[in-house]
Scaffold this motif. Structure first.
Motif, PDB file in Angstrom:
ATOM      1  N   LEU A  91       0.826  -1.199   0.000  1.00  0.00           N
ATOM      2  CA  LEU A  91       0.000   0.000   0.000  1.00  0.00           C
ATOM      3  C   LEU A  91       0.868   1.259   0.000  1.00  0.00           C
ATOM      4  O   LEU A  91       0.569   2.229  -0.694  1.00  0.00           O
ATOM      5  N   ALA A  92       1.903   1.227   0.779  1.00  0.00           N
ATOM      6  CA  ALA A  92       2.790   2.382   0.841  1.00  0.00           C
ATOM      7  C   ALA A  92       3.411   2.613  -0.529  1.00  0.00           C
ATOM      8  O   ALA A  92       3.524   3.746  -0.988  1.00  0.00           O
ATOM      9  N   TYR A  93       3.755   1.533  -1.157  1.00  0.00           N
ATOM     10  CA  TYR A  93       4.356   1.617  -2.483  1.00  0.00           C
ATOM     11  C   TYR A  93       3.407   2.312  -3.465  1.00  0.00           C
ATOM     12  O   TYR A  93       3.825   3.046  -4.343  1.00  0.00           O
ATOM     13  N   LEU A  94       2.127   2.065  -3.295  1.00  0.00           N
ATOM     14  CA  LEU A  94       1.135   2.655  -4.183  1.00  0.00           C
ATOM     15  C   LEU A  94       0.673   4.030  -3.700  1.00  0.00           C
ATOM     16  O   LEU A  94      -0.264   4.610  -4.239  1.00  0.00           O
ATOM     17  N   GLY A  95       1.298   4.511  -2.662  1.00  0.00           N
ATOM     18  CA  GLY A  95       0.979   5.844  -2.183  1.00  0.00           C
ATOM     19  C   GLY A  95      -0.252   5.913  -1.294  1.00  0.00           C
ATOM     20  O   GLY A  95      -0.796   6.985  -1.069  1.00  0.00           O
ATOM     21  N   ALA A 304      -1.107  -9.764  -1.324  1.00  0.00           N
ATOM     22  CA  ALA A 304      -2.232 -10.156  -2.171  1.00  0.00           C
ATOM     23  C   ALA A 304      -3.508  -9.416  -1.765  1.00  0.00           C
ATOM     24  O   ALA A 304      -4.282  -8.973  -2.619  1.00  0.00           O
ATOM     25  N   ALA A 305      -3.713  -9.290  -0.477  1.00  0.00           N
ATOM     26  CA  ALA A 305      -4.899  -8.587   0.009  1.00  0.00           C
ATOM     27  C   ALA A 305      -4.859  -7.130  -0.433  1.00  0.00           C
ATOM     28  O   ALA A 305      -5.854  -6.576  -0.912  1.00  0.00           O
ATOM     29  N   ALA A 306      -3.695  -6.524  -0.288  1.00  0.00           N
ATOM     30  CA  ALA A 306      -3.539  -5.130  -0.707  1.00  0.00           C
ATOM     31  C   ALA A 306      -3.799  -5.007  -2.204  1.00  0.00           C
ATOM     32  O   ALA A 306      -4.513  -4.097  -2.646  1.00  0.00           O
TER      33      ALA A 306
ATOM     34  N   VAL B 101       3.440   4.581   9.642  1.00  0.00           N
ATOM     35  CA  VAL B 101       4.536   5.236   8.936  1.00  0.00           C
ATOM     36  C   VAL B 101       5.706   4.278   8.974  1.00  0.00           C
ATOM     37  O   VAL B 101       5.924   3.623   9.979  1.00  0.00           O
ATOM     38  N   SER B 102       6.417   4.169   7.918  1.00  0.00           N
ATOM     39  CA  SER B 102       7.614   3.355   8.039  1.00  0.00           C
ATOM     40  C   SER B 102       8.759   3.985   7.300  1.00  0.00           C
ATOM     41  O   SER B 102       8.579   4.720   6.336  1.00  0.00           O
ATOM     42  N   THR B 103       9.928   3.727   7.810  1.00  0.00           N
ATOM     43  CA  THR B 103      11.100   4.331   7.191  1.00  0.00           C
ATOM     44  C   THR B 103      11.296   3.778   5.784  1.00  0.00           C
ATOM     45  O   THR B 103      11.776   4.482   4.911  1.00  0.00           O
ATOM     46  N   THR B 104      10.930   2.545   5.592  1.00  0.00           N
ATOM     47  CA  THR B 104      11.110   1.971   4.260  1.00  0.00           C
ATOM     48  C   THR B 104      10.341   2.777   3.221  1.00  0.00           C
ATOM     49  O   THR B 104      10.865   3.111   2.178  1.00  0.00           O
ATOM     50  N   GLN B 108      12.039   4.893   0.148  1.00  0.00           N
ATOM     51  CA  GLN B 108      11.858   4.631  -1.267  1.00  0.00           C
ATOM     52  C   GLN B 108      11.217   5.816  -1.980  1.00  0.00           C
ATOM     53  O   GLN B 108      11.345   5.969  -3.173  1.00  0.00           O
ATOM     54  N   ARG B 109      10.569   6.654  -1.222  1.00  0.00           N
ATOM     55  CA  ARG B 109       9.961   7.822  -1.836  1.00  0.00           C
ATOM     56  C   ARG B 109      10.862   9.040  -1.703  1.00  0.00           C
ATOM     57  O   ARG B 109      10.484  10.151  -2.048  1.00  0.00           O
ATOM     58  N   LEU B 110      12.019   8.817  -1.140  1.00  0.00           N
ATOM     59  CA  LEU B 110      12.969   9.920  -0.990  1.00  0.00           C
ATOM     60  C   LEU B 110      12.371  11.099  -0.248  1.00  0.00           C
ATOM     61  O   LEU B 110      12.590  12.250  -0.581  1.00  0.00           O
TER      62      LEU B 110
END
Lengths: 334, 334
Positions: A91-95, A304-306, B101-104, B108-110
């Motif tokens: 989810l974080a990856y997708l913002g 997968a859920a995300a 919130v995570s540091t990762t 990755q988002r700088l």
DNA sequence: CTGTTAGCGCCTTCAA
DNA sequence: TTGAAGGCGCTAACAG
């Protein structure tokens, strides 16, 4: 107090709109003004407000992570933590942001979980750790809010789920025990209110039947997923059925409790009784003998859920039931 | 699409203002209109938008929960999960939301973690799982954003912390071993980048010195908090120092690895080597022999951290360093 | 390429 | 006891 888009505009000598455009990567801003704006913003330490943005865009880009009864499930911690990590990373990856939701909160505030999510304009929710007999189940199933359950096999217009293929997991496990020559195989299941228990039972039954073995009700005990439950169940099983040579447990914790019980009764694992667990928790590798087990891909379940939720949100995909393949980890106990 | 305060106002035949007042418990609304409004709202299924509310009130009533590197710390899951539960329960009780919130993500988002929190207008943040040498440490320490660290002893104008009194925990543990007659006591510590390691080492040293025992550098090994690390360290310790009769471990996982190693070397716990762990994880109760350990109040740490943060937010209290007392849990291994 | 204008849903003076 | 008006910080047509 906080610096707003207006401050930046003023300082940079442009309009608010232009600043907004510069920040949202529109092309119709001259390089020069854009550079100036970014520079001013930097010096002013400006950060666009997601709150204001959410309001005008009518979308919060955040979803709820509902963990039913945080403290109730000591043995499940490992399991959930990894799932959460998967959900979060994806989810974080997708913002997308994640807001914690729990049934305990909702209960004490006399507010439905749906209301909780609606007030916050959460776009969807991922539900985990919930029992089938939880009063909230109904609500999750009927809600219009897109949701994905972990180990919660309810399917509706807005609700999908992700779980391990527990039928096959149990089936493979028991099949393995049979292949090792065992015929009298006990089964210590989790409580019946867990969805996974239903499936694992079916897997056990299927494997037995496929091998032409009788499924005796007496060989099956429902317990609580925890170490002490495994211990109690094992004692009962072994006292009533001395012919038993193997026991399959629906969790590693119960299996560990079982091994302890077996060893206390003066028997050997796997010599006298073979033991097979379920979950593949870290510690299985460090008990003596090392525990054989059916492994679930916990982190992947979260991912997968995300993915499923985002598919529903971003691409209007239909929710579905996604089954992840389990895998057999054979170590020393069987 | 979503029903707003305007819809309710229209339906109820009053102004937006009045609806707002009715919902926020103001007294200057007649019982009659109030009742009507609530009833209309109910029938329309109206839920006030926290987003809009946050914008106008200039406060989001939500804080960040920063978990440094979700996946990096397999052995710590148990620990963190309980802490999270404590944080969550307390904050939810006070009506505050929690955003993960995570540091990762930030990495990755700088984007700095501070920017992340600022964009979301989070009012504060609770930080856990971070190592002392994490590049984010500096940022946490210097930020203007109110924060509370778990096991992260940094204190500044806006940053407090909560941790177990590890010096005394280790001291009490070692003191107990000494009281049992042990004189040659090894210490398997965690990695030096964990704040807790520094304190536990001091506790060990203090206890030894107080008993008039020499502190030999050779008896102390830094490891990784995990089972395999405990195993390796133990082998090394025992091979080089056959005179050793007890080992103190900075984590239960390492202690479990240690016991395994000791037993493999043909020695008995606690007969030949007494073992004492740290953390009191669930499984300590289920290994053989049952593990003695120094217990931390995990859930309470979460609650305390939440309380401290809320004190700073709501009552402008100064951040401080709060030490929670550990307790000794003596079972079979020592 | 840039500015003006009109909201997003809600709260809060200020009048009535 | 109620309503009108203004604004929170930002985006999005619509003009220039």
């Amino acid at each position: 107090m906080t610096v707003t888009i207006r401050d930046v505009a003023r300082q940079a000598g442009v309009s608010i709109t232009t600043v907004s455009r510069a920040f949202n990567g529109y092309q119709d801003v001259s390089e020069e003004t854009k550079k100036k704006i970014l520079q001013v913003a930097e010096s002013l330490n400006y950060r666009p407000s997601r709150v204001a943005r959410s309001l005008v865009l009518q979308q919060t880009q955040s979803v709820g992570l509902m963990i039913s009864d945080f403290n109730v499930n000591p043995g499940g911690h490992h399991f959930l933590f990894d799932v959460i990590a998967g959900v979060h990373d994806r989810l974080a990856y997708l913002g997308y942001d994640i807001t914690l939701v729990s049934t305990t909160t909702a209960r004490q505030r006399l507010i439905s979980y749906i209301d909780f999510c609606t007030e916050r304009r959460l776009e969807g929710v991922i539900v985990m750790g919930m029992r089938l007999d939880d009063p909230y189940m109904q609500e999750v199933a009927e809600a219009k809010l897109p949701s994905v359950g972990i180990d919660l096999p309810i399917l509706s217009r807005y609700c999908g789920y992700v779980m391990t293929d527990n039928v096959n997991g149990a089936r493979q496990g028991v099949r393995y025990l049979i292949s090792q020559g065992h015929r009298s195989i006990g089964f210590v299941n989790g409580h019946a209110q867990a969805a996974v228990s239903v499936d694992r039972l079916r897997g056990y039954q299927t494997a037995m039947q496929e091998a032409g073995l009788e499924v005796k009700e007496d060989w099956i005990i429902h317990s609580n997923f925890l170490v002490d439950g495994g211990e109690t169940a094992t004692r009962q099983l072994l006292q009533n059925h001395p012919e038993m040579t193997a026991i399959f447990y629906a969790s590693d914790l119960m299996a560990i409790g079982g091994m302890r019980c077996i060893q206390r009764m003066g028997k050997k694992v796997p010599g006298d009784i073979a033991v097979l667990g379920y979950d593949n928790i870290d510690l299985g590798e460090w008990v003596t003998p090392m525990l054989s087990t059916v492994a679930q891909k916990r982190y992947e379940m979260g991912v997968a859920a995300a993915d499923m939720l985002m598919g529903m949100l971003l691409r209007q995909e239909e929710p579905g039931g996604r089954l992840l393949p389990p895998s057999l980890v054979i170590r020393e106990s069987s």
